[in-house]
Structures are given as C-alpha cells and as structure tokens.
Motif scaffolding. Structure first.
Motif: not given
Length: 190
Positions: A34-42, A118-119, A124-125
């Motif tokens: 979840r924190p990795l997805l949160t970082a990617a979504a930034r 998206a790229g 980021a992920l």
C-alpha cells in the motif's frame, strides 16, 4: 538555497532495476504494498485526471495469466519462442502490479500527456519498491499490447491499456552494473 535531500538524490543516481526472473518470495503483502502504491500515485498528473489505475497480480493470478498468454499466442499464430517469452514473466512471477493507462476525456490535457503520466507512475512504483528494499523490474512484452490478453486476462475496458507491469519481490542476485548514458553527449545547454 534549496534544502537538499542527499540520500534521495544518491538513491536516484544509483538505482538499478532487478531482473524479474531473479525475484523470489517473500513478496510484499497488502500492508507493505500500500505505501508503494501511494508513492506511485503521487506522480505528476496534469489536470488531476488520474489517467491510470493499478491491478495487483498475485501468484495464483500469475498462473492463470500464463495460460491466457499461451492461448492468445497460439490464436495469434506466434512462434513458440515468442509465446514462451511472453508467458515467462507470469510463469516466473510471484507478485506484480499492472499499471493500467485509463485515458480520460479532457479539453486541456492531451492524450499523450496522460500516457506520459501513466509511464511516470510505472517508474515511481519501481523506485518506491527499490527504496523500500525490494527488488523490482518494469516489464511489458507482447501480451501487454494484445487486446485479447488485456480483455480476457485483466478485464480491461476498450479504452484501457497496460503502461507497464512492475514485478516486485526479494532480490536473489545483484545485477551487474551496466553502461549508463553519457550526459554530455545527450544534453544540450541553451
């Protein structure tokens, strides 16, 4: 003078993807992912469109997706070596996140900028996983671009496509360093 984060800059200057075939369990559970997805979504997202979403692929889903790749490859008449290569990331994978590009209608944000966003989520992920101590690799391959695989395997809508599949796991072998771009050769100063 801006406040620097030397550790973050050093990480980015030295980051290195880990070959997906060398990643093994343990893999991040939901709490660690979840924190990795949160970082990617930034990721930078012009217009706050969120032109992407995530599909978490666990080991059971990997086996199913490998079978879909096999069927799709045969239906497309692909050579056996292409089918084998296409399914290998699912045969060998234990956990991955598919970053799905979801184009959104916008009078201000062109589709290409949504693709770039998206790229950027993929990178980021990948970087978040590496920074968290996991091994990670960004893959695609022909299945990622085959509409039949996207519909049957991942239930993507017609306007959705794969930006990348980020495999995450425990690194079993450090990859050798590879040549990096010559910054002076690829940079123009105006």
């Amino acid at each position: 003078m801006p406040k620097a984060d030397p550790a973050a800059l050093a990480f980015l200057q030295n980051r290195r993807s880990r070959p997906a075939k060398t990643l093994r369990p343990p893999v991040p559970d939901e709490e660690a992912l979840r924190p990795l997805l949160t970082a990617a979504a930034r990721t930078p997202d012009h217009g706050k469109l969120e032109p992407w979403r995530f599909i978490v692929i666990d080991s059971a889903a990997m086996a199913r997706l490998a079978s879909v790749v096999e069927r799709r490859g045969a239906a497309l008449g692909l050579p056996e070596e292409d089918i084998t290569k296409g399914r290998s990331q699912f045969d060998q994978g234990h956990l991955a996140v598919a970053v799905v590009e979801v184009q959104k209608p916008s009078p201000k944000i062109p589709p290409l900028e949504q693709t770039y966003s998206a790229g950027a989520v993929c990178l980021a992920l990948l970087n978040a996983a590496l920074a968290a101590g996991w091994g990670a690799n960004w893959l695609s391959g022909w299945p990622s671009h085959d509409r039949g695989f996207l519909q049957e395997g991942l239930a993507l809508a017609p306007h959705e496509r794969i930006a990348g599949i980020i495999h995450i796991g425990t690194e079993t072998a450090a990859p050798p360093e590879r040549p990096r771009p010559d910054i002076d050769r690829i940079t123009t100063w105006l």
